[in-house]
Scaffold this motif. Structure first.
Motif, PDB file in Angstrom:
ATOM      1  N   LEU A 107       0.829  -1.211   0.000  1.00  0.00           N
ATOM      2  CA  LEU A 107       0.000   0.000   0.000  1.00  0.00           C
ATOM      3  C   LEU A 107       0.860   1.257   0.000  1.00  0.00           C
ATOM      4  O   LEU A 107       0.384   2.336  -0.338  1.00  0.00           O
ATOM      5  CB  LEU A 107      -0.926   0.003   1.221  1.00  0.00           C
ATOM      6  CG  LEU A 107      -2.081  -1.007   1.206  1.00  0.00           C
ATOM      7  CD1 LEU A 107      -2.815  -0.994   2.539  1.00  0.00           C
ATOM      8  CD2 LEU A 107      -3.042  -0.699   0.062  1.00  0.00           C
ATOM      9  N   GLY A 108       2.129   1.091   0.357  1.00  0.00           N
ATOM     10  CA  GLY A 108       3.051   2.224   0.323  1.00  0.00           C
ATOM     11  C   GLY A 108       3.239   2.791  -1.072  1.00  0.00           C
ATOM     12  O   GLY A 108       3.695   3.929  -1.234  1.00  0.00           O
ATOM     13  N   ASN A 109       2.871   2.025  -2.087  1.00  0.00           N
ATOM     14  CA  ASN A 109       3.006   2.499  -3.467  1.00  0.00           C
ATOM     15  C   ASN A 109       1.909   3.479  -3.868  1.00  0.00           C
ATOM     16  O   ASN A 109       1.938   4.008  -4.991  1.00  0.00           O
ATOM     17  CB  ASN A 109       2.999   1.308  -4.431  1.00  0.00           C
ATOM     18  CG  ASN A 109       4.248   0.453  -4.317  1.00  0.00           C
ATOM     19  OD1 ASN A 109       5.331   0.955  -4.026  1.00  0.00           O
ATOM     20  ND2 ASN A 109       4.098  -0.847  -4.522  1.00  0.00           N
ATOM     21  N   HIS A 112       2.603   7.002  -5.470  1.00  0.00           N
ATOM     22  CA  HIS A 112       3.010   7.269  -6.852  1.00  0.00           C
ATOM     23  C   HIS A 112       2.275   6.407  -7.875  1.00  0.00           C
ATOM     24  O   HIS A 112       2.591   6.441  -9.065  1.00  0.00           O
ATOM     25  CB  HIS A 112       4.527   7.062  -7.018  1.00  0.00           C
ATOM     26  CG  HIS A 112       4.957   5.625  -6.910  1.00  0.00           C
ATOM     27  ND1 HIS A 112       5.098   4.814  -8.005  1.00  0.00           N
ATOM     28  CD2 HIS A 112       5.278   4.858  -5.836  1.00  0.00           C
ATOM     29  CE1 HIS A 112       5.503   3.612  -7.618  1.00  0.00           C
ATOM     30  NE2 HIS A 112       5.609   3.613  -6.303  1.00  0.00           N
ATOM     31  N   MET A 113       1.267   5.625  -7.414  1.00  0.00           N
ATOM     32  CA  MET A 113       0.513   4.777  -8.334  1.00  0.00           C
ATOM     33  C   MET A 113      -0.978   4.882  -8.049  1.00  0.00           C
ATOM     34  O   MET A 113      -1.378   5.117  -6.898  1.00  0.00           O
ATOM     35  CB  MET A 113       0.965   3.317  -8.209  1.00  0.00           C
ATOM     36  CG  MET A 113       2.373   3.043  -8.683  1.00  0.00           C
ATOM     37  SD  MET A 113       2.868   1.312  -8.406  1.00  0.00           S
ATOM     38  CE  MET A 113       1.710   0.462  -9.490  1.00  0.00           C
ATOM     39  N   PRO A 114      -1.826   4.688  -9.071  1.00  0.00           N
ATOM     40  CA  PRO A 114      -3.282   4.728  -8.885  1.00  0.00           C
ATOM     41  C   PRO A 114      -3.763   3.614  -7.952  1.00  0.00           C
ATOM     42  O   PRO A 114      -3.127   2.563  -7.833  1.00  0.00           O
ATOM     43  CB  PRO A 114      -3.835   4.530 -10.297  1.00  0.00           C
ATOM     44  CG  PRO A 114      -2.708   4.912 -11.202  1.00  0.00           C
ATOM     45  CD  PRO A 114      -1.452   4.524 -10.480  1.00  0.00           C
ATOM     46  N   MET A 115      -4.900   3.837  -7.327  1.00  0.00           N
ATOM     47  CA  MET A 115      -5.460   2.901  -6.359  1.00  0.00           C
ATOM     48  C   MET A 115      -5.682   1.507  -6.952  1.00  0.00           C
ATOM     49  O   MET A 115      -5.363   0.499  -6.332  1.00  0.00           O
ATOM     50  CB  MET A 115      -6.787   3.437  -5.816  1.00  0.00           C
ATOM     51  CG  MET A 115      -7.558   2.457  -4.938  1.00  0.00           C
ATOM     52  SD  MET A 115      -6.713   2.051  -3.388  1.00  0.00           S
ATOM     53  CE  MET A 115      -7.134   3.510  -2.431  1.00  0.00           C
ATOM     54  N   ILE A 116      -6.218   1.444  -8.180  1.00  0.00           N
ATOM     55  CA  ILE A 116      -6.511   0.142  -8.767  1.00  0.00           C
ATOM     56  C   ILE A 116      -5.241  -0.678  -8.986  1.00  0.00           C
ATOM     57  O   ILE A 116      -5.223  -1.892  -8.776  1.00  0.00           O
ATOM     58  CB  ILE A 116      -7.290   0.303 -10.105  1.00  0.00           C
ATOM     59  CG1 ILE A 116      -7.700  -1.082 -10.632  1.00  0.00           C
ATOM     60  CG2 ILE A 116      -6.426   1.043 -11.146  1.00  0.00           C
ATOM     61  CD1 ILE A 116      -8.611  -1.015 -11.836  1.00  0.00           C
ATOM     62  N   ASP A 117      -4.156  -0.013  -9.365  1.00  0.00           N
ATOM     63  CA  ASP A 117      -2.887  -0.720  -9.584  1.00  0.00           C
ATOM     64  C   ASP A 117      -2.292  -1.206  -8.270  1.00  0.00           C
ATOM     65  O   ASP A 117      -1.780  -2.325  -8.185  1.00  0.00           O
ATOM     66  CB  ASP A 117      -1.899   0.195 -10.309  1.00  0.00           C
ATOM     67  CG  ASP A 117      -2.385   0.594 -11.691  1.00  0.00           C
ATOM     68  OD1 ASP A 117      -2.941  -0.278 -12.380  1.00  0.00           O
ATOM     69  OD2 ASP A 117      -2.228   1.759 -12.068  1.00  0.00           O
ATOM     70  N   VAL A 118      -2.368  -0.361  -7.254  1.00  0.00           N
ATOM     71  CA  VAL A 118      -1.839  -0.752  -5.944  1.00  0.00           C
ATOM     72  C   VAL A 118      -2.696  -1.859  -5.338  1.00  0.00           C
ATOM     73  O   VAL A 118      -2.173  -2.807  -4.740  1.00  0.00           O
ATOM     74  CB  VAL A 118      -1.784   0.466  -4.998  1.00  0.00           C
ATOM     75  CG1 VAL A 118      -1.354   0.031  -3.601  1.00  0.00           C
ATOM     76  CG2 VAL A 118      -0.821   1.513  -5.536  1.00  0.00           C
TER      77      VAL A 118
END
Length: 209
Positions: A107-109, A112-118
């Motif tokens: 979840l730390g990503n 810098h990344m969209p919610m769906i990707d994380v």
């Protein structure tokens, strides 16, 4: 911490090669197929190799694989096993719980990344975390998991390291994510659970004998 508590051998960091399960290499096959599939997305036509980049690519992915396996399948999994016991229920709970922790750590990503990707990463990591736990429990060593983890990471970062000017993350479609989840389930989670079951059956047979 592992050295301080005298756990390095118990968690499989310093266990001798002779103590690994004889079928450890065969057991890595399903997980290695994930790396093979991941390599199909690499832009091989534009790969450029140099000694500096190649060393950075290998070292970075090995360091990540080593750290995550020692932390999650080494320390976390081992502590949970000691707390819940090496029973059928205890091992399964330890394997699943450490995998959930491993997944949630991604979840730390979100910065810098969209919610769906994380969210997809959390699911992927949880599923493969069970696979790695089963591999470690069956082989009685962290090193097969470290090796496979490194190879999977290397396969997934070919474009990032070896293809110049590749900075943007290409998000799969929703259908693509579903396919990847199924692949991780079949090639990591299910084999991991089977390895745990096989190990417990072996222990039961020894005890009966």
């Amino acid at each position: 911490m592992l050295k301080q508590f005298g756990w390095t051998k118990s968690v499989g960091v310093t266990s001798p090669y002779s103590s690994w399960h004889p079928k450890w290499l065969l057991c890595t096959t399903p997980l290695l197929l994930i790396a093979l599939l991941s390599m199909t997305s690499a832009n091989w036509a534009e790969v450029q190799l140099s000694t500096q980049v190649l060393i950075a690519w290998l070292f970075s992915n090995f360091a990540t694989g080593f750290f995550e396996e020692v932390l999650m399948r080494g320390m976390c999994f081992y502590i949970l096993l000691k707390a819940w016991g090496a029973t059928k229920k205890g091992v399964l709970l330890a394997a699943v719980f450490q995998a959930i922790v491993f997944g949630l750590a991604h979840l730390g990503n979100l910065y810098h990344m969209p919610m769906i990707d994380v969210g997809a990463q959390v699911i992927f990591a949880t599923l493969i975390g069970i696979g790695f736990a089963g591999l470690v429990y069956f082989t009685q060593s962290l090193w097969p998991a470290i090796i496979v983890h490194t190879i999977i990471n290397c396969a997934g970062t070919i474009n990032n390291y070896l293809v110049p000017n590749t900075n943007e993350f290409q998000s799969p479609s929703f259908t693509g994510y579903i396919v990847i989840i199924v692949i991780f389930l079949l090639l990591s989670t299910l084999p991991g659970l089977l390895y745990i079951k096989a190990s417990q059956l072996h222990v039961t047979e020894q005890n009966d004998y």
